[in-house]
Design a protein around this motif. Structure first.
Motif, PDB file in Angstrom:
ATOM      1  N   PRO A 131       1.466  -1.402   9.209  1.00 56.49           N
ATOM      2  CA  PRO A 131       2.076  -0.229   8.573  1.00 56.49           C
ATOM      3  C   PRO A 131       3.562  -0.383   8.278  1.00 56.49           C
ATOM      4  O   PRO A 131       4.130   0.461   7.591  1.00 56.49           O
ATOM      5  N   ARG A 167       4.769  -2.669   6.450  1.00 59.67           N
ATOM      6  CA  ARG A 167       4.876  -3.187   5.082  1.00 59.67           C
ATOM      7  C   ARG A 167       3.831  -2.520   4.203  1.00 59.67           C
ATOM      8  O   ARG A 167       2.630  -2.704   4.419  1.00 59.67           O
ATOM      9  N   GLY A 168       4.294  -1.728   3.248  1.00 58.00           N
ATOM     10  CA  GLY A 168       3.362  -1.067   2.337  1.00 58.00           C
ATOM     11  C   GLY A 168       3.108  -1.944   1.129  1.00 58.00           C
ATOM     12  O   GLY A 168       3.869  -2.853   0.831  1.00 58.00           O
ATOM     13  N   VAL A 169       2.010  -1.682   0.424  1.00 54.62           N
ATOM     14  CA  VAL A 169       1.703  -2.508  -0.734  1.00 54.62           C
ATOM     15  C   VAL A 169       1.087  -1.670  -1.848  1.00 54.62           C
ATOM     16  O   VAL A 169       0.366  -0.700  -1.589  1.00 54.62           O
ATOM     17  N   VAL A 170       1.423  -2.029  -3.080  1.00 59.93           N
ATOM     18  CA  VAL A 170       0.746  -1.461  -4.247  1.00 59.93           C
ATOM     19  C   VAL A 170       0.356  -2.628  -5.149  1.00 59.93           C
ATOM     20  O   VAL A 170       1.208  -3.423  -5.539  1.00 59.93           O
ATOM     21  N   ALA A 198       1.141   4.686  -0.090  1.00 59.53           N
ATOM     22  CA  ALA A 198       1.888   3.698   0.688  1.00 59.53           C
ATOM     23  C   ALA A 198       3.107   4.331   1.349  1.00 59.53           C
ATOM     24  O   ALA A 198       3.422   4.028   2.494  1.00 59.53           O
TER      25      ALA A 198
END
Lengths: 285, 270
Positions: free
Chosen positions: A73, A75-78, A154
Motif C-alpha cells: 500500500p 506504492r499506488g499504481v495506475v 489508488a
C-alpha cells in the motif's frame, strides 16, 4: 519524505539484459517522467519500483530502506488498462482499499465504519470529478472516467509513491488535457512522489519536474542481448516546478479546468462551440 | 439486396425459429399415420392421441401397484440425484479452480492430477463405483461428481488465471492479502463463469445420471426409459425424452437468468 534511491540496478531475463547499471536518486515529491523507445525497459523499471518484478542486481531504497519484495500500500499504481475492478461499482472500487486494509478476514466493513469509508470515498470521487457516478460499474464509464476512478482508488491508500504506467495513453486529446490538469492538481495537493511512464514527450514536459530517458547505447543486432538500456538523458525541467507552489507556467494555472462539471458545454466534446475554440478553428481555416 | 444484409424482425425471427419444430412434429404425425394405417398395432411411432393418453396416465393417475404418480416420482428421484451431484461438483470445482488459478504452489501440486483425472472416462469407472459404493444413491451421485468436477475445475482455474495480472497487483497495492485477493477480487469475477460452466456441464451430468439409472435404480427418468424399452413402449420413451430435454432447457434458462441478475456487470464488460 518519500525519496527513492536506486543503486546499480540491473535487470536480466535469462541471457537478455534489459536494464544496465541504473543509478538514480529521486527527490521527495518529484514528478518524474520516464520516456524512451518501445522495449527499452522503462515499464520494467517502473514494475521493479512497484515490486511486481525483482531486480537481478542492485537495490532500490525508499526513504533509505530497501523496498519490500512485493507490491504494497505504500506504492499506488495506475495502469493504462485493467486498473479498476469490473465487478465493483465506482464507489465499491474506491472503498476497496480502506475496506481491505481494515477488515482482514471479510474484506468488508459494516455499519458506522462502512459509512465513514463511504463518505471518504465520495469525497475522493468528487475530487476527481466523478460525483454522481457512484453506483455505476466501470464498464459504464468512458476511458477518461475509468482512469479518474483508478486514480481515486489508488489515492485512497495515501501512497507515498504513485506509479503511472502510460495512464493516459489511450485517451482522446481533449480528455487527456483535462485529466492532465487533474493530475497536476493532485500532485500539488497530495504529499506523494509520482513516477510516470509515457510515450508522449509533450505529456512528459507538461506534467513532470524531471524527465529521464532510457535508451540502449548499443543497439546493433548482435549487441542487443548483451547490452541493456541505460539512462540516456536526465532533464530537470526549467524553470522548476515545485509541488504545492505556484509556477510561472501558464498551463499550470487553470486549476478548475479538470472538473467536468465546471466546463459546461465543453464537457466531452472538442467541437468548436463559440469562443476560444472557434477562434482557433477560424485562424486555422 | 444481398442476403447477408437481410435482417428478420422480431416476428419473422420467432416464426423462423419455430419452423423446424413444426416440421419435426408434422413429419412425426405423417410417419405415424402411415405406419398405423398399415398396421394398427405398430408401436414404433404411436399416434399423438396415444401419447397424450400415456402422458395422462403417467402424470395424473396413481400407479395401481404403488399408488405413486410415476412421472413425478421419477422426476423427483432424478432431480434429487442431479442436484446432489452438481451441488458437490460445483462446490469442489470452485475451491479447486480458485486455488489452482491464483496460487502457483497449489497449481504445481494440483493441476497435473486434475488434468489426469479429467481424462479418465467416467463411465468406465461406473462398475467400480457400484462395487465399492453399492447400488444405492451414493454411487450415482459419485459418478456425476467424478464426471463433471474435473472439467469445471479446469475451466474455473483457466478463468481465474486469465484475470489480468494488473488487477492482482492493484489489489496488492490496496493492501489485500492472498486471502482477500481470492475472496474479493478473483472469486466474484469467476462466479459468472461458474454458472456458465454449470450450464455446459448439465448435458454430461444428465448423461451420467441416465447411464447410472439404466443399470440400477428403482425410480428415475433414466430407469423408466430403460425399463419400458423391453416392451417397445415408445409412447412412454418419447414423452420422457421430451420431458428430460425440457427440464434441461428450463434449468439452463434459469441459470442464465440467475447470472444476469446476480452479476449485472458481467454482461457490460463484454
Amino acid at each position: 519524505m518519500s525519496g527513492i534511491e536506486i543503486r546499480n540496478l540491473w535487470k536480466e531475463y535469462g541471457d537478455q539484459i534489459v536494464l544496465e547499471n541504473i543509478s538514480l536518486t529521486i527527490a521527495p515529491r518529484a514528478f518524474v517522467a520516464l520516456v524512451g523507445p518501445s522495449g527499452c525497459g522503462k515499464t520494467t523499471f517502473l514494475r521493479m519500483i512497484l515490486g511486481q518484478e525483482s531486480a537481478t542486481r542492485g537495490e532500490i531504497l525508499l526513504d533509505g530502506k530497501p523496498l519490500p519484495k512485493e507490491p504494497g500500500p505504500d506504492r499506488g499504481v495506475v495502469y493504462q488498462r485493467y486498473s479498476v475492478f469490473p465487478h465493483m461499482t465506482v464507489l465499491g472500487n474506491v472503498m476497496a482499499g480502506p475496506e481491505m486494509r481494515t477488515a482482514r478476514i471479510l474484506g468488508r466493513r459494516f455499519g458506522a465504519a462502512r459509512r465513514a469509508i463511504a463518505d471518504e470515498a465520495r469525497a475522493m470521487l468528487a475530487e476527481v470529478g466523478l460525483a454522481g457516478s457512484e453506483d455505476k460499474y466501470p464498464a459504464q464509464l468512458s476511458g477518461g472516467m475509468q482512469q479518474r476512478l483508478a486514480l481515486a482508488q489508488a489515492l485512497m491508500m495515501k501512497p507515498r509513491v504513485l506509479l503511472l504506467d502510460e495512464p493516459f495513453g489511450a485517451l482522446d486529446p481533449g480528455i487527456r488535457a483535462d485529466i492532465h490538469a487533474l493530475m497536476r492538481r493532485l500532485w500539488n495537493e497530495i504529499e506523494m512522489t509520482v513516477i510516470m511512464v509515457t510515450h508522449d514527450l509533450r505529456e512528459a514536459f507538461t506534467l513532470s519536474t524531471r524527465i529521464i530517458a532510457f535508451e540502449r547505447r548499443r543497439d546493433r543486432p548482435e549487441e542487443q542481448a548483451r547490452y541493456g538500456a541505460t539512462i540516456a538523458q536526465d532533464i530537470l525541467i526549467w524553470p522548476p516546478r515545485v509541488a504545492g507552489r505556484r509556477t510561472m507556467y501558464e498551463i499550470d494555472l487553470h486549476s478548475l479546468r479538470d472538473d467536468p462539471t465546471t466546463m459546461g458545454q465543453f464537457a466531452g466534446t472538442t467541437r468548436p462551440t463559440g469562443d476560444g475554440h472557434a477562434q482557433t478553428y477560424s485562424a486555422l481555416g | 439486396m444481398r442476403l447477408v444484409n437481410v435482417r428478420p424482425d422480431r416476428t419473422v425471427r420467432l416464426m423462423l425459429g419455430l419452423l423446424p419444430f413444426v416440421l419435426l412434429v408434422m413429419a412425426y404425425v405423417i410417419g405415424s399415420a402411415a405406419r398405423l394405417a398399415e398396421n394398427p398395432n405398430d408401436k414404433l411411432l404411436p399416434a399423438l392421441s396415444t401419447l397424450a393418453q400415456t402422458i395422462n396416465t403417467l402424470a395424473f393417475v396413481p400407479d395401481a401397484r404403488t399408488g405413486n404418480y410415476i412421472l413425478w416420482t421419477d422426476t423427483l428421484a432424478s432431480l434429487t440425484r442431479l442436484a446432489w451431484g452438481l451441488g458437490i461438483s460445483t462446490a469442489s470445482a470452485l475451491v479447486i479452480g480458485l486455488v489452482t488459478g491464483i496460487l502457483p504452489v497449489a497449481r504445481a501440486a494440483l493441476a497435473p492430477v486434475v488434468t489426469f483425472v479429467s481424462m479418465v472416462p467416467p463411465l468406465a469407472l461406473l462398475p467400480i463405483l457400484f462395487i465399492v459404493l453399492g447400488l444405492g444413491e451414493v454411487s450415482k451421485i459419485a459418478l456425476i461428481v467424478i464426471g463433471v468436477t474435473p472439467i469445471m475445475a479446469r475451466d474455473l482455474a483457466l478463468a481465474a488465471a486469465a484475470l489480468p495480472r494488473e488487477q492482482i497487483v492493484k489489489a496488492e497495492t490496496l493492501s489485500a492479502s492472498s486471502w482477500l485477493i481470492a475472496c474479493r477480487v478473483v472469486l466474484p469475477q469467476i462466479l459468472p463463469r461458474l454458472i456458465d460452466s454449470l450450464r455446459l456441464q448439465l448435458g454430461p451430468a444428465f448423461l451420467f445420471l441416465i447411464a447410472a439409472e439404466a443399470i440400477s435404480a428403482d425410480a428415475g427418468l433414466g430407469y423408466r426409459i430403460f425399463l419400458v424399452r423391453r416392451y417397445l413402449a415408445m409412447d412412454v420413451i418419447f414423452p420422457y425424452v421430451a420431458w428430460i430435454t425440457l427440464l434441461s432447457v428450463l434449468i439452463d434458462i434459469g441459470l442464465s437468468t440467475l447470472r444476469r441478475r446476480l452479476f449485472p456487470w458481467s454482461e457490460m464488460a463484454r
